[in-house]
Design an enzyme around this catalytic site. Structure first.
Site, short mmCIF file in Angstrom:
data_model
loop_
_atom_site.label_atom_id
_atom_site.label_comp_id
_atom_site.label_asym_id
_atom_site.label_seq_id
_atom_site.Cartn_x
_atom_site.Cartn_y
_atom_site.Cartn_z
N CYS A 79 -1.74 0.95 1.37
CA CYS A 79 -1.39 1.37 0.01
C CYS A 79 -0.74 2.77 0.06
CB CYS A 79 -2.61 1.32 -0.91
SG CYS A 79 -2.16 1.35 -2.67
N HIS A 185 -3.51 -4.16 -0.80
CA HIS A 185 -4.85 -3.89 -0.27
C HIS A 185 -5.33 -5.11 0.51
CE1 HIS A 185 -5.85 -0.05 -2.23
NE2 HIS A 185 -5.08 -0.48 -3.21
N GLU A 187 -7.90 -5.49 2.26
CA GLU A 187 -9.36 -5.62 2.13
C GLU A 187 -9.77 -6.27 0.82
OE1 GLU A 187 -8.53 -1.73 0.05
OE2 GLU A 187 -7.65 -2.88 1.70
#
Length: 207
Positions: A79, A185, A187
């Site tokens: 990011c 992102h 994750e």
């Protein structure tokens, strides 16, 4: 072992939990001597580009990263962390970046070429379009990933591994040598994001 850089502007919890779920060994540190023991580093990031660069400079993380990249060791920016890898940004004010990748960071205009307004920030799920095969994306399925950003990278196409579309082409995965970046992102990106983090972990271990 992957070192997650703690410089006060990263979503450390979600990144570390993702690595835990993948059984990838990691540690979190802001100390250069500790981070130097890692095989690879992750530079997360949430917030404003100038603030992040100011912290990286004041805490001597930037010179540490300069040496790390010069030694051709793996570095993944996520990011804002990806945006910091580039040469400059115009967020709030002109600010020099780390300069490991060619290009600059600019705000989404919020207006199409036809004059229609669109929402900024770009927030939501968008499909990845892979442009070329790389070890990082080997075995990674097609699918959607989660973005939250108001600024977008303008860069050379040869370092763009994958892009998404949000009223323009958005570089989503970039790579030059051992420097990697993901604008989304991973994750928080379910199957595709976790597959990419898993591949990064495998590459770090030489698999």
């Amino acid at each position: 072992m992957i070192g997650i850089i703690d410089y006060g502007m990263g979503n450390l919890h979600s990144v570390s939990k993702a690595l835990e779920r993948l059984a990838i060994p990691y540690f979190i540190s802001s100390d250069g001597e500790e981070l130097a023991k890692a095989k690879a580093l992750i530079l997360p990031g949430v917030g404003a580009f100038p603030d992040a660069m100011n912290i990286l400079t004041q805490t001597n993380v930037q010179p540490f990263l300069d040496n790390w990249v010069a030694e051709n060791k793996p570095l993944l920016g996520i990011c804002l962390g990806m945006q910091l890898l580039f040469e400059s940004s115009n967020e709030h004010q002109p600010t020099a970046g780390l300069g490991y990748l060619p290009g600059r960071v600019e705000r989404f205009s919020g207006t199409t070429a036809e004059g229609h307004a669109y929402k900024v920030p770009h927030m939501g799920w968008n499909k990845l379009e892979f442009h070329r095969p790389t070890p990082l994306t080997e075995g990674v399925p097609d699918g959607y990933v989660y973005f939250v950003h108001s600024y977008v990278v303008r860069t050379e196409t040869d370092i763009v591994v994958a892009s998404s579309d949000y009223y323009q082409s958005v570089p989503a995965i970039v790579q030059k040598g051992q420097v990697y970046g993901m604008q989304f992102h991973p994750e928080k990106s379910s199957t595709v994001g976790m597959a990419l983090l898993k591949r990064f972990g495998q590459l770090v271990e030489g698999n």
